[in-house]
Design a protein around this motif. Structure first.
Motif, mmCIF file in Angstrom:
data_model
loop_
_atom_site.group_PDB
_atom_site.id
_atom_site.type_symbol
_atom_site.label_atom_id
_atom_site.label_comp_id
_atom_site.label_asym_id
_atom_site.label_seq_id
_atom_site.Cartn_x
_atom_site.Cartn_y
_atom_site.Cartn_z
ATOM 1 N N ARG A 1 0.797 -1.218 0.000
ATOM 2 C CA ARG A 1 0.000 0.000 0.000
ATOM 3 C C ARG A 1 0.830 1.269 0.000
ATOM 4 O O ARG A 1 0.458 2.272 -0.545
ATOM 5 N N ASP A 2 1.938 1.225 0.705
ATOM 6 C CA ASP A 2 2.664 2.460 0.929
ATOM 7 C C ASP A 2 3.961 2.477 0.134
ATOM 8 O O ASP A 2 4.844 1.680 0.360
ATOM 9 N N PHE A 3 4.037 3.403 -0.799
ATOM 10 C CA PHE A 3 5.233 3.464 -1.629
ATOM 11 C C PHE A 3 6.148 4.611 -1.251
ATOM 12 O O PHE A 3 7.093 4.925 -1.947
ATOM 13 N N ALA A 4 5.818 5.287 -0.140
ATOM 14 C CA ALA A 4 6.693 6.374 0.287
ATOM 15 C C ALA A 4 8.072 5.776 0.529
ATOM 16 O O ALA A 4 8.196 4.611 0.856
ATOM 17 N N ASP A 5 9.077 6.587 0.350
ATOM 18 C CA ASP A 5 10.425 6.100 0.627
ATOM 19 C C ASP A 5 10.464 5.536 2.024
ATOM 20 O O ASP A 5 10.028 6.172 2.967
ATOM 21 N N TRP A 6 10.940 4.327 2.131
ATOM 22 C CA TRP A 6 10.985 3.699 3.441
ATOM 23 C C TRP A 6 12.087 4.356 4.265
ATOM 24 O O TRP A 6 13.230 4.361 3.858
ATOM 25 N N GLU B 1 17.278 -6.846 -9.764
ATOM 26 C CA GLU B 1 18.265 -5.838 -9.342
ATOM 27 C C GLU B 1 18.171 -4.601 -10.238
ATOM 28 O O GLU B 1 18.206 -3.466 -9.762
ATOM 29 N N GLU B 2 18.060 -4.887 -11.518
ATOM 30 C CA GLU B 2 17.906 -3.815 -12.501
ATOM 31 C C GLU B 2 16.651 -2.987 -12.191
ATOM 32 O O GLU B 2 16.668 -1.758 -12.178
ATOM 33 N N HIS B 3 15.557 -3.690 -11.926
ATOM 34 C CA HIS B 3 14.276 -3.045 -11.638
ATOM 35 C C HIS B 3 14.376 -2.151 -10.387
ATOM 36 O O HIS B 3 13.893 -1.019 -10.388
ATOM 37 N N PHE B 4 15.022 -2.664 -9.343
ATOM 38 C CA PHE B 4 15.146 -1.882 -8.103
ATOM 39 C C PHE B 4 15.933 -0.591 -8.323
ATOM 40 O O PHE B 4 15.686 0.418 -7.666
ATOM 41 N N ARG B 5 16.877 -0.622 -9.244
ATOM 42 C CA ARG B 5 17.666 0.587 -9.526
ATOM 43 C C ARG B 5 16.801 1.662 -10.181
ATOM 44 O O ARG B 5 17.007 2.838 -9.976
ATOM 45 N N GLU B 6 15.812 1.218 -10.942
ATOM 46 C CA GLU B 6 15.018 2.182 -11.697
ATOM 47 C C GLU B 6 13.696 2.551 -11.051
ATOM 48 O O GLU B 6 13.143 3.614 -11.306
ATOM 49 N N CYS B 7 13.144 1.630 -10.237
ATOM 50 C CA CYS B 7 11.816 1.852 -9.678
ATOM 51 C C CYS B 7 11.907 2.173 -8.183
ATOM 52 O O CYS B 7 12.204 1.309 -7.370
ATOM 53 N N GLU B 8 11.634 3.449 -7.855
ATOM 54 C CA GLU B 8 11.751 3.879 -6.467
ATOM 55 C C GLU B 8 10.755 3.169 -5.570
ATOM 56 O O GLU B 8 11.029 2.887 -4.416
ATOM 57 N N ARG B 9 9.574 2.943 -6.118
ATOM 58 C CA ARG B 9 8.521 2.302 -5.321
ATOM 59 C C ARG B 9 8.940 0.905 -4.897
ATOM 60 O O ARG B 9 8.844 0.530 -3.728
ATOM 61 N N CYS B 10 9.416 0.130 -5.844
ATOM 62 C CA CYS B 10 9.821 -1.233 -5.496
ATOM 63 C C CYS B 10 11.060 -1.236 -4.606
ATOM 64 O O CYS B 10 11.200 -2.092 -3.729
ATOM 65 N N ALA B 11 11.944 -0.244 -4.803
ATOM 66 C CA ALA B 11 13.124 -0.148 -3.938
ATOM 67 C C ALA B 11 12.685 0.111 -2.499
ATOM 68 O O ALA B 11 13.252 -0.444 -1.555
ATOM 69 N N ALA B 12 11.630 0.946 -2.343
ATOM 70 C CA ALA B 12 11.109 1.232 -0.999
ATOM 71 C C ALA B 12 10.491 -0.020 -0.375
ATOM 72 O O ALA B 12 10.648 -0.286 0.812
ATOM 73 N N VAL B 13 9.797 -0.802 -1.204
ATOM 74 C CA VAL B 13 9.198 -2.045 -0.697
ATOM 75 C C VAL B 13 10.306 -3.011 -0.262
ATOM 76 O O VAL B 13 10.236 -3.627 0.804
ATOM 77 N N LEU B 14 11.350 -3.094 -1.069
ATOM 78 C CA LEU B 14 12.470 -3.984 -0.730
ATOM 79 C C LEU B 14 13.134 -3.567 0.581
ATOM 80 O O LEU B 14 13.340 -4.389 1.472
ATOM 81 N N GLU B 15 13.452 -2.278 0.702
ATOM 82 C CA GLU B 15 14.126 -1.793 1.910
ATOM 83 C C GLU B 15 13.266 -2.021 3.142
ATOM 84 O O GLU B 15 13.741 -2.433 4.196
ATOM 85 N N GLU C 1 5.319 -8.630 -10.500
ATOM 86 C CA GLU C 1 6.170 -9.823 -10.392
ATOM 87 C C GLU C 1 7.227 -9.635 -9.310
ATOM 88 O O GLU C 1 7.573 -10.558 -8.593
ATOM 89 N N VAL C 2 7.726 -8.389 -9.219
ATOM 90 C CA VAL C 2 8.749 -8.094 -8.211
ATOM 91 C C VAL C 2 8.174 -8.326 -6.812
ATOM 92 O O VAL C 2 8.801 -8.947 -5.965
ATOM 93 N N TRP C 3 6.948 -7.841 -6.572
ATOM 94 C CA TRP C 3 6.343 -8.015 -5.243
ATOM 95 C C TRP C 3 6.151 -9.485 -4.916
ATOM 96 O O TRP C 3 6.289 -9.913 -3.791
ATOM 97 N N ARG C 4 5.780 -10.258 -5.947
ATOM 98 C CA ARG C 4 5.522 -11.674 -5.727
ATOM 99 C C ARG C 4 6.803 -12.425 -5.377
ATOM 100 O O ARG C 4 6.781 -13.414 -4.657
ATOM 101 N N GLU C 5 7.907 -11.928 -5.896
ATOM 102 C CA GLU C 5 9.171 -12.649 -5.715
ATOM 103 C C GLU C 5 10.078 -12.039 -4.650
ATOM 104 O O GLU C 5 11.162 -12.531 -4.396
ATOM 105 N N ILE C 6 9.622 -10.937 -4.018
ATOM 106 C CA ILE C 6 10.529 -10.180 -3.150
ATOM 107 C C ILE C 6 11.014 -11.001 -1.957
ATOM 108 O O ILE C 6 12.176 -10.909 -1.533
#
Lengths: 218, 179
Positions: free
Chosen positions: A121-126, B29-43, B7-12
């Motif tokens: 849900r939340d995409f803000a920078d973590w 890895e490539e995707h995380f470099r370009e997509c801030e949203r997914c990088a935030a989910v990963l972190e 797909e990234v969320w499913r495999e994270i």
């Protein structure tokens, strides 16, 4: 008496454990406490994940360890003692939960379709929650509250795998589910917790009046 | 190979477990470099695992080990014993005095002090906040240099500490010791 230090799960610890079990089966019953000592916290945590109440969890954990003691002769060396002990604990806690009427109060998230895709849900920078903040009791309580709000099947998997560091296989065995289910539920649990801990979305953090919406309590 | 956010969320989770094939890993890895949203989910997910995996999140309540041990001991005693049997058992227990086990025995009433060398406190204010280590034997004022296990401290009242069998530290609680 100096205490021997052996790393949990190491071959040395495993060997020592097998020797202990043989002696207990042979009649040296008072060695049982030594056998379960390394797993006490894990047993309590497993019971707490299911029952969500410390007093009930403590009682279930004690009962499970007593059952393990009474049935130690049935333990077969082909499985790991810790997995066997957690299995007994999970069964004991689940049985108590079934008896408990609070059962009906299972949170709504439990009814989500496990197989369906979960959208964060939340995409803000973590903004990282630093480990040091765990020193503060209120932070630990907030994290515990977030975990308690997950459905049972997610809590069980998350607690055994991510908090008690069981392998995926041992988690599956202890809970009587497939490794594929462990993985699916684990993913869901982790993403839900991340959402709950992210600020400003009506998650457990922002329900407290002590800090403003969108502001983390550290 | 290009992966979509879904797909990234499913495999994270598998990505963090290291259970993923190398081609997909590289694509993610490539995707995380370009997509801030997914990088935030990963972190965030990584942070969640790190926080909950810390052992401070899995503490058993104070006195848990002590109470467990007591319950096990109560149940290890054979149920039917004659009076003579009890006397023999009591005499045998007395013979092993000096063993630390004695301190945990439920035979001699509760709470048993956790250390056989302990002196009971006198006049310790029951509501004074003190610190104890779960596996320790004594209670201290916060900051006492004689606390052994600084990593696993809990703050409780002196009343609770004494109820759990902790005894006052001979250094920082000196003024409350009877002798």
């Amino acid at each position: 008496m100096p205490e021997e230090v052996s790393v949990l799960g190491s071959p040395a610890a495993q060997f020592k454990e097998e020797a202990l079990i043989r002696r207990i089966k042979g009649g040296e019953r008072d060695l049982f406490y030594e056998l379960i000592r390394p797993y006490e916290r894990r047993v309590f945590a497993a019971a707490l994940a299911i029952l969500r109440n410390e007093a009930d969890a403590e009682d279930a954990a004690q009962e499970a360890m007593l059952k393990a003691f009474k049935h130690i002769d049935q333990f077969r060396a082909e499985s790991r003692f810790s997995t066997w002990l957690i299995q007994i604990t999970v069964n004991e806690a689940r049985m108590r939960r079934r008896k408990d009427h609070a059962n009906i109060m299972e949170p709504i998230v439990d009814q989500q379709d496990e197989e369906g895709n979960y959208t964060p849900r939340d995409f803000a920078d973590w903004r990282e929650i630093p480990l040091e903040t765990l020193e503060r009791k209120e932070v630990r309580q907030k994290l515990a509250a977030a975990l308690a709000s997950l459905g049972e099947k997610y809590r069980e998997v998350f607690v055994l795998r991510d908090m008690q560091h069981l392998s995926i296989e041992d988690t599956a065995k202890a809970l009587g589910i497939s490794t594929a289910s462990v993985k699916t539920r684990l993913l869901r649990a982790r993403l839900m917790l991340r959402d709950l801990l992210a600020p400003g979305l009506g998650g457990s953090w922002s329900t407290s009046a002590s800090f403003e919406k969108g502001v983390k309590p550290w | 190979m290009v992966v979509r956010c879904e797909e990234v969320w499913r495999e994270i989770s598998n990505y963090l477990e290291g259970e993923i094939d190398p081609i997909l890993r590289t694509a993610m890895e490539e995707h995380f470099r370009e997509c801030e949203r997914c990088a935030a989910v990963l972190e965030g997910t990584r942070n969640v695992i790190e926080l909950y995996g810390d052992e401070r999140m899995s503490e058993a309540p104070l006195g848990f080990s002590h109470r467990l041990r007591r319950r096990l001991q109560e149940n290890m005693v054979p149920r039917r014993r004659t009076f003579l049997g009890w006397m023999v058992a009591a005499a045998a227990t007395a013979l092993v005095a000096g063993s630390i086990e004695l301190a945990h025995s439920s035979v001699f009433g509760r709470p048993a002090p956790r250390s056989e060398h302990a002196q009971p406190g006198k006049g310790v204010p029951p509501d004074m906040m003190v610190v104890v280590a779960t596996e320790g034997k004594t209670f201290h004022v916060r900051g006492c240099p004689f606390i052994h296990d600084k990593a696993r401290l809990q703050t409780i009242t002196a009343r609770e500490a004494m109820r759990e069998g902790y005894t006052p530290c001979v250094r920082c609680m000196k003024k409350y010791l009877s002798s």
